[in-house]
Design a protein around this motif. Structure first.
Motif, PDB file in Angstrom:
ATOM      1  N   ARG A  76       1.078  -1.339   0.101  1.00  0.00           N
ATOM      2  CA  ARG A  76      -0.251  -0.372   0.399  1.00  0.00           C
ATOM      3  C   ARG A  76       0.450   1.417   0.128  1.00  0.00           C
ATOM      4  NH1 ARG A  76      -2.714  -4.069   0.888  1.00  0.00           N
ATOM      5  NH2 ARG A  76      -5.568  -3.862   0.881  1.00  0.00           N
ATOM      6  N   GLY A  77       1.987   1.105   0.369  1.00  0.00           N
ATOM      7  CA  GLY A  77       2.848   2.509  -0.219  1.00  0.00           C
ATOM      8  C   GLY A  77       3.576   3.367   0.631  1.00  0.00           C
ATOM      9  N   ARG A  78       3.191   2.166   2.324  1.00  0.00           N
ATOM     10  CA  ARG A  78       4.121   2.816   3.222  1.00  0.00           C
ATOM     11  C   ARG A  78       5.763   2.122   2.937  1.00  0.00           C
ATOM     12  NH1 ARG A  78       0.175   5.399   2.580  1.00  0.00           N
ATOM     13  NH2 ARG A  78      -1.662   5.448   3.396  1.00  0.00           N
ATOM     14  N   ARG A  79       6.214   2.309   3.562  1.00  0.00           N
ATOM     15  CA  ARG A  79       7.624   2.485   3.698  1.00  0.00           C
ATOM     16  C   ARG A  79       8.754   2.107   5.491  1.00  0.00           C
ATOM     17  NH1 ARG A  79       6.519   1.571  -0.456  1.00  0.00           N
ATOM     18  NH2 ARG A  79       7.093   2.669  -2.029  1.00  0.00           N
ATOM     19  N   THR A  80       7.405   2.153   6.268  1.00  0.00           N
ATOM     20  CA  THR A  80       7.939   1.909   7.416  1.00  0.00           C
ATOM     21  C   THR A  80       6.852   1.232   7.876  1.00  0.00           C
ATOM     22  OG1 THR A  80       7.656   4.138   8.068  1.00  0.00           O
ATOM     23  CG2 THR A  80       9.966   3.198   7.786  1.00  0.00           C
ATOM     24  N   CYS A  81       6.590   0.892   9.370  1.00  0.00           N
ATOM     25  CA  CYS A  81       5.398   0.735  10.245  1.00  0.00           C
ATOM     26  C   CYS A  81       5.845   0.565  11.857  1.00  0.00           C
ATOM     27  CB  CYS A  81       5.948  -1.164  10.460  1.00  0.00           C
ATOM     28  SG  CYS A  81       4.309  -1.936  11.689  1.00  0.00           S
ATOM     29  N   ILE A  82       4.873   1.463  12.360  1.00  0.00           N
ATOM     30  CA  ILE A  82       5.220   1.880  13.855  1.00  0.00           C
ATOM     31  C   ILE A  82       4.671   0.585  14.693  1.00  0.00           C
ATOM     32  CG2 ILE A  82       6.550   4.342  12.755  1.00  0.00           C
ATOM     33  CD1 ILE A  82       3.784   5.425  13.315  1.00  0.00           C
ATOM     34  N   LEU A  83       4.516   1.215  15.855  1.00  0.00           N
ATOM     35  CA  LEU A  83       3.724   0.598  16.967  1.00  0.00           C
ATOM     36  C   LEU A  83       4.882   1.153  18.705  1.00  0.00           C
ATOM     37  CD1 LEU A  83       5.495  -2.124  18.741  1.00  0.00           C
ATOM     38  CD2 LEU A  83       4.479  -2.821  16.718  1.00  0.00           C
ATOM     39  N   TRP A  84       3.456   1.261  19.265  1.00  0.00           N
ATOM     40  CA  TRP A  84       4.107   1.848  20.900  1.00  0.00           C
ATOM     41  C   TRP A  84       3.782   0.665  21.714  1.00  0.00           C
ATOM     42  CZ3 TRP A  84       5.624   6.428  22.290  1.00  0.00           C
ATOM     43  CH2 TRP A  84       5.514   7.231  21.695  1.00  0.00           C
ATOM     44  N   THR A  85       4.874   1.065  22.529  1.00  0.00           N
ATOM     45  CA  THR A  85       4.657  -0.573  23.717  1.00  0.00           C
ATOM     46  C   THR A  85       5.521   0.230  24.795  1.00  0.00           C
ATOM     47  OG1 THR A  85       5.758  -2.750  24.020  1.00  0.00           O
ATOM     48  CG2 THR A  85       7.081  -1.178  22.971  1.00  0.00           C
ATOM     49  N   HIS A  86       5.436  -0.163  26.519  1.00  0.00           N
ATOM     50  CA  HIS A  86       5.619   0.299  27.302  1.00  0.00           C
ATOM     51  C   HIS A  86       6.314  -0.085  28.429  1.00  0.00           C
ATOM     52  CE1 HIS A  86       2.276  -0.959  29.946  1.00  0.00           C
ATOM     53  NE2 HIS A  86       1.825  -0.971  28.902  1.00  0.00           N
ATOM     54  N   SER A  87       7.131  -0.059  29.653  1.00  0.00           N
ATOM     55  CA  SER A  87       8.010  -0.688  29.890  1.00  0.00           C
ATOM     56  C   SER A  87       6.882  -1.693  30.670  1.00  0.00           C
ATOM     57  CB  SER A  87       8.675   0.463  31.238  1.00  0.00           C
ATOM     58  OG  SER A  87       7.884   0.540  31.726  1.00  0.00           O
ATOM     59  N   GLY A  88       5.924  -1.143  31.306  1.00  0.00           N
ATOM     60  CA  GLY A  88       5.180  -2.602  31.815  1.00  0.00           C
ATOM     61  C   GLY A  88       4.730  -3.798  31.040  1.00  0.00           C
ATOM     62  N   THR A  89       4.581  -3.289  30.002  1.00  0.00           N
ATOM     63  CA  THR A  89       4.821  -5.303  29.133  1.00  0.00           C
ATOM     64  C   THR A  89       6.078  -5.782  29.162  1.00  0.00           C
ATOM     65  OG1 THR A  89       5.145  -3.900  26.665  1.00  0.00           O
ATOM     66  CG2 THR A  89       2.540  -3.919  28.025  1.00  0.00           C
ATOM     67  N   GLY A  90       7.237  -5.690  29.579  1.00  0.00           N
ATOM     68  CA  GLY A  90       8.677  -5.981  29.573  1.00  0.00           C
ATOM     69  C   GLY A  90       8.690  -6.936  27.634  1.00  0.00           C
ATOM     70  N   ALA A  91       7.843  -6.471  26.705  1.00  0.00           N
ATOM     71  CA  ALA A  91       7.465  -6.472  25.543  1.00  0.00           C
ATOM     72  C   ALA A  91       9.202  -5.700  24.479  1.00  0.00           C
ATOM     73  CB  ALA A  91       6.740  -6.712  24.637  1.00  0.00           C
ATOM     74  N   LEU A  92       9.940  -5.017  24.872  1.00  0.00           N
ATOM     75  CA  LEU A  92      10.887  -3.739  23.934  1.00  0.00           C
ATOM     76  C   LEU A  92      11.468  -4.734  23.680  1.00  0.00           C
ATOM     77  CD1 LEU A  92      11.739  -1.842  22.882  1.00  0.00           C
ATOM     78  CD2 LEU A  92      13.011  -1.227  25.445  1.00  0.00           C
ATOM     79  N   ALA A  93      12.028  -5.833  24.146  1.00  0.00           N
ATOM     80  CA  ALA A  93      13.342  -6.519  23.800  1.00  0.00           C
ATOM     81  C   ALA A  93      13.001  -7.312  22.398  1.00  0.00           C
ATOM     82  CB  ALA A  93      14.177  -8.014  25.144  1.00  0.00           C
ATOM     83  N   MET A  94      11.449  -8.071  22.725  1.00  0.00           N
ATOM     84  CA  MET A  94      10.670  -9.033  22.260  1.00  0.00           C
ATOM     85  C   MET A  94      10.434  -8.356  20.691  1.00  0.00           C
ATOM     86  SD  MET A  94       6.726 -10.494  21.578  1.00  0.00           S
ATOM     87  CE  MET A  94       6.359  -8.774  20.788  1.00  0.00           C
ATOM     88  N   TYR A  95       9.706  -7.185  20.441  1.00  0.00           N
ATOM     89  CA  TYR A  95      10.242  -5.828  19.354  1.00  0.00           C
ATOM     90  C   TYR A  95      11.614  -6.213  18.641  1.00  0.00           C
ATOM     91  CZ  TYR A  95       5.013  -5.464  19.885  1.00  0.00           C
ATOM     92  OH  TYR A  95       3.588  -5.547  20.519  1.00  0.00           O
ATOM     93  N   GLU A  96      12.438  -5.687  19.769  1.00  0.00           N
ATOM     94  CA  GLU A  96      13.837  -5.542  19.043  1.00  0.00           C
ATOM     95  C   GLU A  96      14.249  -7.065  18.668  1.00  0.00           C
ATOM     96  OE1 GLU A  96      16.004  -1.874  22.304  1.00  0.00           O
ATOM     97  OE2 GLU A  96      15.864  -4.334  22.780  1.00  0.00           O
ATOM     98  N   ARG A  97      13.570  -8.225  18.856  1.00  0.00           N
ATOM     99  CA  ARG A  97      14.384  -9.337  18.160  1.00  0.00           C
ATOM    100  C   ARG A  97      13.022  -9.648  16.860  1.00  0.00           C
ATOM    101  NH1 ARG A  97      13.979 -11.132  23.315  1.00  0.00           N
ATOM    102  NH2 ARG A  97      11.667 -11.967  23.461  1.00  0.00           N
ATOM    103  N   LEU A  98      12.064  -8.790  16.418  1.00  0.00           N
ATOM    104  CA  LEU A  98      11.237  -8.655  15.100  1.00  0.00           C
ATOM    105  C   LEU A  98      12.306  -7.968  14.447  1.00  0.00           C
ATOM    106  CD1 LEU A  98       7.664  -9.439  16.917  1.00  0.00           C
ATOM    107  CD2 LEU A  98       9.518 -10.947  16.318  1.00  0.00           C
ATOM    108  N   GLY A  99      12.745  -7.454  14.234  1.00  0.00           N
ATOM    109  CA  GLY A  99      13.777  -6.117  13.322  1.00  0.00           C
ATOM    110  C   GLY A  99      13.189  -4.143  13.463  1.00  0.00           C
ATOM    111  N   MET A 100      12.265  -4.781  14.759  1.00  0.00           N
ATOM    112  CA  MET A 100      11.832  -3.263  15.069  1.00  0.00           C
ATOM    113  C   MET A 100      12.960  -2.679  16.359  1.00  0.00           C
ATOM    114  SD  MET A 100       7.976  -3.569  15.889  1.00  0.00           S
ATOM    115  CE  MET A 100       7.599  -1.572  14.525  1.00  0.00           C
ATOM    116  N   ARG A 101      13.490  -1.469  16.475  1.00  0.00           N
ATOM    117  CA  ARG A 101      14.498   0.003  16.954  1.00  0.00           C
ATOM    118  C   ARG A 101      13.284   0.670  17.417  1.00  0.00           C
ATOM    119  NH1 ARG A 101      17.369   1.553  11.037  1.00  0.00           N
ATOM    120  NH2 ARG A 101      15.656   3.321  10.414  1.00  0.00           N
ATOM    121  N   VAL A 102      13.644   1.325  18.475  1.00  0.00           N
ATOM    122  CA  VAL A 102      13.299   2.903  19.423  1.00  0.00           C
ATOM    123  C   VAL A 102      13.571   4.409  17.795  1.00  0.00           C
ATOM    124  CG1 VAL A 102      13.050   4.440  20.949  1.00  0.00           C
ATOM    125  CG2 VAL A 102      13.601   1.131  21.603  1.00  0.00           C
TER     126      VAL A 102
END
Length: 290
Positions: free
Chosen positions: A253-279
């Motif tokens: 659909r012509g988008r070049r990046t995907c974004i999402l929010w996460t927060h420290s209460g979820t403990g999910a930051l490391a998982m998303y980084e393993r999925l190729g996302m960066r802060v």
């Protein structure tokens, strides 16, 4: 400068979005807010617009700032960059604290962009303390097909499974969100929005059982509103497969990046980084006792 204030109405949503977009542009050089996010927030069931919202107008009629208090304990305040440094943020914070006190809560929290030095100094000067951190994560898109785990099937959003999706997401988020959302409230904030992309969203099945879901919205970039995997199906590669599929659909659909929010209460930051996302950037949740 004197600012006049009044409760917000639903018709203010586009102007409030433009205010938020202007603030994001000033702080970060790009707009990330999804266009219909304000309208969805103003329709939340716990919001009484006449009591829980305020918009501030400059003498020339410009929408200079706005604030809301949700559930008595969470505030959001935005000031247009053109009117920063004129005491409007302080005025709106005074109102938010007074409204929370009126409701009878014993504390108030609000999110401040970490690039907003004036906003950070204001809440710090009022005794607010750090409660949590939010991160906006980004992932450049590439046309790589998802590696789907054995026994898992991926597909787009199916409205016939809407209640199953709601239940799965609420269960996955129950450990860190303050209260459960009803189906109607969840739908208003997700699949009922004008920016919801059912074909880009992804559901994961093991047989006929729903085991994962990604809710995708459209904006300047591809936006993942929610991502959840059923507890007993985690660490099997389902989250990566769903995200890969959704990102591929965004790319078409012509988008070049995907974004999402996460927060420290979820403990999910490391998982998303393993999925190729960066802060990309961060915000802080501050809280004070009333």
């Amino acid at each position: 400068m004197e600012f006049s204030t009044r409760p917000a109405i639903l018709a203010d949503a586009p102007a409030i979005h433009q205010l938020i977009a202007a603030a994001e542009q000033a702080l970060h050089g790009q707009v990330e807010a999804v266009p219909d996010a304000v309208a969805a927030d103003l329709r939340r069931p716990l919001i009484q617009l006449d009591l829980d919202t305020r918009v501030a107008e400059a003498p020339n009629g410009d929408l200079a700032g706005w604030a809301w208090v949700h559930g008595g304990r969470h505030a959001k305040i935005d000031v247009h960059p053109s009117y920063a440094g004129r005491g409007l943020g302080t005025q709106l914070l005074d109102w938010a604290e007074a409204r929370a006190y009126e409701i009878g809560t014993d504390w108030l929290a609000q999110i401040v962009d970490d690039a907003d030095q004036a906003g950070t100094e204001l809440v710090r000067s009022r005794g607010y303390e750090v409660l949590a951190t939010n991160w906006l994560l980004e992932r450049p898109l590439s046309p790589e097909p998802p590696a789907v785990p054995t026994g898992i099937r991926l597909d787009g959003y199916d409205p016939a499974r809407a209640h199953d999706v709601h239940q799965l997401i609420e269960q996955a988020f129950s450990a860190f969100q303050p209260r459960a959302k009803s189906f109607d409230e969840w739908a208003e904030l997700t699949v009922g929005r004008s920016t919801f992309l059912p074909d880009v969203s992804t559901l994961a099945y093991a047989g006929d059982e729903l085991v994962g879901a990604v809710i995708a919205l459209d904006g300047e970039e591809g936006y993942v509103e929610q991502l959840a995997v059923r507890d007993d199906q985690r660490n099997k590669g389902i989250a990566r497969a769903m995200l890969d599929r959704t990102c591929t659909e965004f790319l078409t659909r012509g988008r070049r990046t995907c974004i999402l929010w996460t927060h420290s209460g979820t403990g999910a930051l490391a998982m998303y980084e393993r999925l190729g996302m960066r802060v990309r950037r961060s915000t802080t949740v501050y809280r004070t006792q009333l």
